[in-house]
Design an enzyme around this catalytic site. Structure first.
Site, PDB file in Angstrom:
ATOM      1  N   ALA A 294       0.815  -1.231   0.000  1.00 60.79           N
ATOM      2  CA  ALA A 294       0.000   0.000   0.000  1.00 60.79           C
ATOM      3  C   ALA A 294       0.842   1.272   0.000  1.00 60.79           C
ATOM      4  O   ALA A 294       0.295   2.368  -0.127  1.00 60.79           O
ATOM      5  CB  ALA A 294      -0.935   0.002   1.212  1.00 60.79           C
TER       6      ALA A 294
ATOM      7  N   SER B  11       0.142 -10.804 -13.530  1.00 63.65           N
ATOM      8  CA  SER B  11       0.772  -9.955 -14.554  1.00 63.65           C
ATOM      9  C   SER B  11       0.592 -10.644 -15.902  1.00 63.65           C
ATOM     10  O   SER B  11       0.396 -11.861 -15.956  1.00 63.65           O
ATOM     11  CB  SER B  11       2.270  -9.824 -14.254  1.00 63.65           C
ATOM     12  OG  SER B  11       2.943  -9.193 -15.317  1.00 63.65           O
TER      13      SER B  11
ATOM     14  N   TYR C  86      11.367 -13.315 -12.864  1.00 67.84           N
ATOM     15  CA  TYR C  86      10.160 -12.528 -12.563  1.00 67.84           C
ATOM     16  C   TYR C  86       8.939 -13.210 -13.191  1.00 67.84           C
ATOM     17  O   TYR C  86       7.902 -13.383 -12.541  1.00 67.84           O
ATOM     18  CB  TYR C  86      10.289 -11.074 -13.066  1.00 67.84           C
ATOM     19  CG  TYR C  86       9.022 -10.286 -12.828  1.00 67.84           C
ATOM     20  CD1 TYR C  86       8.627  -9.951 -11.528  1.00 67.84           C
ATOM     21  CD2 TYR C  86       8.176  -9.921 -13.881  1.00 67.84           C
ATOM     22  CE1 TYR C  86       7.438  -9.259 -11.283  1.00 67.84           C
ATOM     23  CE2 TYR C  86       6.994  -9.226 -13.653  1.00 67.84           C
ATOM     24  CZ  TYR C  86       6.631  -8.904 -12.354  1.00 67.84           C
ATOM     25  OH  TYR C  86       5.447  -8.234 -12.113  1.00 67.84           O
TER      26      TYR C  86
ATOM     27  N   PRO D 288      -2.044  -7.083 -15.000  1.00 67.63           N
ATOM     28  CA  PRO D 288      -1.774  -5.974 -15.925  1.00 67.63           C
ATOM     29  C   PRO D 288      -0.515  -6.182 -16.764  1.00 67.63           C
ATOM     30  O   PRO D 288       0.391  -6.917 -16.380  1.00 67.63           O
ATOM     31  CB  PRO D 288      -1.574  -4.769 -14.989  1.00 67.63           C
ATOM     32  CG  PRO D 288      -1.536  -5.290 -13.599  1.00 67.63           C
ATOM     33  CD  PRO D 288      -1.606  -6.779 -13.633  1.00 67.63           C
TER      34      PRO D 288
ATOM     35  N   PHE E  37       7.646   0.529 -10.020  1.00 64.81           N
ATOM     36  CA  PHE E  37       8.063  -0.827 -10.388  1.00 64.81           C
ATOM     37  C   PHE E  37       9.410  -0.876 -11.131  1.00 64.81           C
ATOM     38  O   PHE E  37      10.321  -1.608 -10.741  1.00 64.81           O
ATOM     39  CB  PHE E  37       6.946  -1.450 -11.240  1.00 64.81           C
ATOM     40  CG  PHE E  37       7.203  -2.855 -11.689  1.00 64.81           C
ATOM     41  CD1 PHE E  37       6.933  -3.928 -10.850  1.00 64.81           C
ATOM     42  CD2 PHE E  37       7.695  -3.122 -12.956  1.00 64.81           C
ATOM     43  CE1 PHE E  37       7.157  -5.229 -11.272  1.00 64.81           C
ATOM     44  CE2 PHE E  37       7.930  -4.419 -13.380  1.00 64.81           C
ATOM     45  CZ  PHE E  37       7.658  -5.478 -12.536  1.00 64.81           C
TER      46      PHE E  37
END
Ligand code: NAP
Length: 258
Positions: free
Chosen positions: A14, A144, A157, A187, A194
């Site tokens: 957050a 993702s 990743y 997304p 990021f």
């Protein structure tokens, strides 16, 4: 649309990006928030902003999600009535480095695996028994496009996001008889911290990732997450894949000349 008023929404990650955008959009719908990340000051600023703007009640938990002991301790520090989380948004995650496997840094691999896979599991493991007991709740995982198709030098990743995809599918089956919803919001390119994190603070290299593309914003993704969280009781959104218009999948991006 079902109301989020007084629902307890736990958001990991957050302090930045998609998690922070979710905090703002869920607060605007009347939710009560548990805001988690390592950077306590960012969480405190956010909690204050949400209190002033929406009169949001919130709690802050600062811990490293890679460490199961810290996750347990943080969750157990919540008052009993705050442990009955209605919606868990697993947004904490990161990429570290971008090299061919034979040139990669195993320390970076550990951080990605420990955060994106193990951290997500540790936190979900704490929250879920309370949902199971009430036979009610919703887990929303940040996957993702990298969990659907790989890209050059994305190896570890991408592997972590393929794992998140598998965890979401598997969780959905495990929880079928408990009326608990599981969604994956996946997304493509979103401009947040990021890429700055991925390239260890190299802002120019991070900017280049989005060169000639109108990328998604954190708010675009929060909007999809809010959609998942506000469907009628009998509807589960299994998965949303969203990309900028200039991106078809991880590997196919058209860039305007700049
Ligand atoms: P971001 O702006 O860098 O935010 C990442 C969040 O994760 C931060 O709040 C960070 O907080 C938290 N985090 C990282 N490591 C942590 C740790 N060890 N313990 C606790 N919290 C930790 O990135 P974002 O774009 O919002 O990413 C959110 C999620 O979306 C990630 O899972 C990412 O993989 C996924 N995603 C992003 C994109 C994209 O293009 N941006 C695309 C697809 C999927 P602290 O640093 O304060 O701990």
């Amino acid at each position: 649309m079902p109301s989020l008023k007084n629902k307890i929404v736990f958001i990991s990650g957050a302090s930045s990006g998609i998690g922070m955008a979710c905090a703002r959009s869920f607060a605007s719908e009347g939710a009560t928030l548990i805001l988690a990340a390592r950077r306590k000051e960012k969480l405190e600023q956010l909690a204050l902003e949400l209190k002033e703007t929406f009169n949001t009640g919130s709690r802050i938990l600062s811990f490293d999600i890679q460490n199961n002991h810290e996750v347990k301790e943080a969750f157990n520090s919540l008052p009993e009535d705050w442990k009955s989380v209605d919606i868990l948004i697993n947004s904490a995650g990161l990429a570290k480095g971008m090299q061919k496997l034979q040139e990669g840094n195993p320390d970076d691999w550990d951080v990605m695996i420990n955060t994106n896979i193990k951290g997500l599991l540790y936190l979900t493991r704490e929250v879920l028994p309370y949902m199971v007991k009430r036979e009610s709740g919703h887990i929303i995982n940040l996957g993702s496009t990298a969990g659907h198709d790989v890209y050059p030098s994305g190896n570890v990743y991408c592997a972590t996001k393929f794992a998140v995809n598998a965890i979401s599918q598997s969780l959905r089956i495990d929880l079928l008889d408990k009326s608990i919803k599981v969604s994956s919001v996946d997304p493509g390119m979103v401009e947040t911290e990021f890429s700055v994190v991925r390239f260890s603070g190299d802002v120019d290299r991070a900017k280049n990732v989005y060169r000639g593309v109108d990328p998604l914003t954190a708010e675009d993704v929060a909007d999809a997450i809010l959609y998942c969280a506000t469907r009628p009781k009998h509807v589960n959104i299994n998965e949303i894949i969203l990309t900028p218009v200039a991106q078809a999948q991880s590997n196919f991006v058209v860039r305007k000349p700049v």
